[in-house]
Each structure stands twice: as structure tokens, then as C-alpha cells.
Write an enzyme that holds these catalytic residues in place. Structure first.
Site, mmCIF file in Angstrom:
data_model
loop_
_atom_site.group_PDB
_atom_site.id
_atom_site.type_symbol
_atom_site.label_atom_id
_atom_site.label_comp_id
_atom_site.label_asym_id
_atom_site.label_seq_id
_atom_site.Cartn_x
_atom_site.Cartn_y
_atom_site.Cartn_z
ATOM 1 N N LYS A 13 11.500 -0.736 -0.296
ATOM 2 C CA LYS A 13 11.139 -1.237 -1.638
ATOM 3 C C LYS A 13 12.303 -1.073 -2.614
ATOM 4 C CE LYS A 13 7.587 1.569 -2.140
ATOM 5 N NZ LYS A 13 7.563 2.340 -0.889
ATOM 6 N N ARG A 88 -0.135 3.291 -6.967
ATOM 7 C CA ARG A 88 -0.298 3.986 -5.688
ATOM 8 C C ARG A 88 -1.738 4.413 -5.435
ATOM 9 N NH1 ARG A 88 5.361 5.806 -5.133
ATOM 10 N NH2 ARG A 88 5.683 6.923 -3.186
ATOM 11 N N ARG A 127 18.560 8.482 5.173
ATOM 12 C CA ARG A 127 19.054 7.730 4.017
ATOM 13 C C ARG A 127 19.700 8.630 2.955
ATOM 14 N NH1 ARG A 127 13.394 5.508 1.238
ATOM 15 N NH2 ARG A 127 12.693 7.524 0.470
ATOM 16 N N ARG A 161 17.467 12.854 -0.990
ATOM 17 C CA ARG A 161 16.269 13.299 -1.684
ATOM 18 C C ARG A 161 15.671 14.518 -0.991
ATOM 19 N NH1 ARG A 161 12.630 8.050 -2.775
ATOM 20 N NH2 ARG A 161 11.065 9.651 -2.328
ATOM 21 N N ARG A 172 3.595 11.944 3.207
ATOM 22 C CA ARG A 172 3.649 10.810 2.272
ATOM 23 C C ARG A 172 3.055 9.557 2.918
ATOM 24 N NH1 ARG A 172 9.772 11.236 1.276
ATOM 25 N NH2 ARG A 172 9.640 9.251 0.201
#
Ligand code: AMP
Length: 214
Positions: A13, A88, A127, A161, A172
Site C-alpha cells: 500500500k 481498519r 523491508r 520499522r 498484524r
């Protein structure tokens, strides 16, 4: 044009939102990014947000919806909004409808990035981003062209992160399945859901989204 980018963590996203900003002059409204700013502050709210984010849970609906409301109040009607990581929950989706109506806006598309969850764990845990400009990279799929130097801005500082570890990522994803996926049927009834294969290359996904927007 206002759109929601929907998909589990790591679906791409943020990457696609950055491209929409570059190609179409839209504005990315990422509640995750806003909350990462909030957690930097040495305040009670900052600490509370940090605890929730590190556990992979959800911050309260009222807090994130107030952030979105404030951002939209600053945006001209001619600039399209990309909601990234928001809404969400079903309550947030209802709040978004009210906020959009208040600002004289409406949703054009809900673009769902369809992905294979197992592949996402590898995507997420690899990432990292440029600490200066936010450009996204990956250990396996997208290293900078010159090792250690950001392609976009030349910075040599990168960051990861804290919630991109396997345990938090799995939590998550279950939060996405249980809390976020149930917002889709409501949008489907309105005929605004478009599905894109999020497992393709970054350019392929961008082309598919561009085709929806044009
Ligand atoms: P993201 O960058 O979108 O993956 O968000 C990172 C974390 O921020 C999530 O795991 C949640 O803890 C929190 N968060 C981001 N957006 C929301 C939202 N719309 N509602 C509640 N919590 C959120």
C-alpha cells in the site's frame, strides 16, 4: 478522486501510494505514518501509541479518525486523497463516511491488493526505508542501485520499522483478517471495490491501479 488502498500489512500500500503521489499529484494519508510521528513525542499519548504499535494491535478509532479529519481540513478539494492503512475497522469506515461528507468529498474506489499471506512475512521482515526521504527498499527484492546510498535522494541513512518482526507481523495479519477485512462487504454493496493482484512486480501493480483510475 478519493481512494482507499486496502490490503494486509506488506501488501504494498505504501509503495503504491508513493507512486500515486508522484504520478497523479494525490496526497497520501497514512495513519501508520502519522502514528509513527506521534510516538516520537515523549508524551503519554506517544508512549501509549508506541506500546500498541509494537504489539501489532490497533490504536483507538477516535484517535486515527481525528487525525484524518484534521488532514482533510487542510486539503483543497482538487487534491485527491489516498487513504493508506485507514479505515481498519467497521467503526472507522463509518467515521470516514461522516468525515468525507463533512468536507464535501466522497469515495471513488476501494482498491484491494490481493496477496498471499505467507509471502508477506518475507516481504515485511526484509523491508527498509531511506531515513531522509522515505523511499522504500528490500533486502531481497529492491536493493538501492549503489549499496548503502538512496536512489532518490543520496542519503546513506536507512531505517527499519520496529514492528516489522515476524511475531508482530503475524499478529498484524490476524488483526487484518478479523477487524479490517469485514469492512469490504459494505464497500462491495456500493460497487466501488476493485481488486488488484498485489503479488505482481511493483510496476505491474502500479499499471493495474492506473488503469482503474483512468
Ligand atoms: P501501518 O504502517 O499502516 O502498517 O500501521 C502500523 C501500526 O500503526 C498498526 O499495526 C497499528 O498499530 C497502527 N495503525 C495504523 N493505522 C491504524 C488505524 N487506521 N487504526 C488503528 N491503528 C492503526
Amino acid at each position: 478522486m478519493d481512494i482507499i488502498l486496502l490490503g494486509p500489512p506488506g501488501a504494498g500500500k505504501g509503495t503504491q501510494a508513493h507512486r500515486l503521489v508522484e504520478h497523479h499529484g494525490m496526497m497520501q494519508l497514512s495513519t501508520g505514518d502519522m502514528l509513527r510521528e506521534t510516538r516520537k513525542a515523549d508524551t503519554e499519548l506517544g508512549r501509549k501509541v508506541a506500546d500498541i504499535m509494537d504489539s501489532g494491535g490497533l490504536v483507538s478509532d477516535d484517535i486515527v479518525s481525528a487525525m484524518i479529519d484534521a488532514k482533510l481540513a487542510d486539503m483543497g478539494p482538487e487534491v485527491g486523497a489516498i487513504f493508506d492503512g485507514y479505515p481498519r475497522t467497521e467503526h472507522q469506515a463509518a467515521q470516514l463516511d461522516e468525515i468525507l461528507a463533512k468536507h464535501g468529498r466522497s469515495l471513488d474506489h476501494v482498491i484491494e491488493l490481493e496477496v498471499n499471506e505467507d509471502a508477506l512475512v518475507e516481504r515485511i521482515t526484509g523491508r527498509f526505508t531511506c531515513a531522509n526521504c522515505g523511499a522504500g527498499y528490500h533486502d531481497t527484492f529492491k536493493q538501492p542501485k549503489v549499496e548503502g546510498v538512496c536512489d532518490e535522494c543520496g542519503s546513506t541513512e536507512f531505517k527499519r520499522r520496529p514492528d516489522d518482526n515476524e511475531e508482530t507481523v503475524r499478529h498484524r495479519m490476524s488483526v487484518y483478517r478479523n477487524e479490517t477485512a469485514p469492512i469490504l462487504p459494505g464497500y462491495e454493496k456500493r460497487g466501488i471495490v476493485k481488486r488488484v493482484n498485489g503479488m505482481g512486480g511493483i510496476d505491474e501493480v502500479t499499471h493495474a491501479i492506473d488503469a482503474i483510475l483512468s
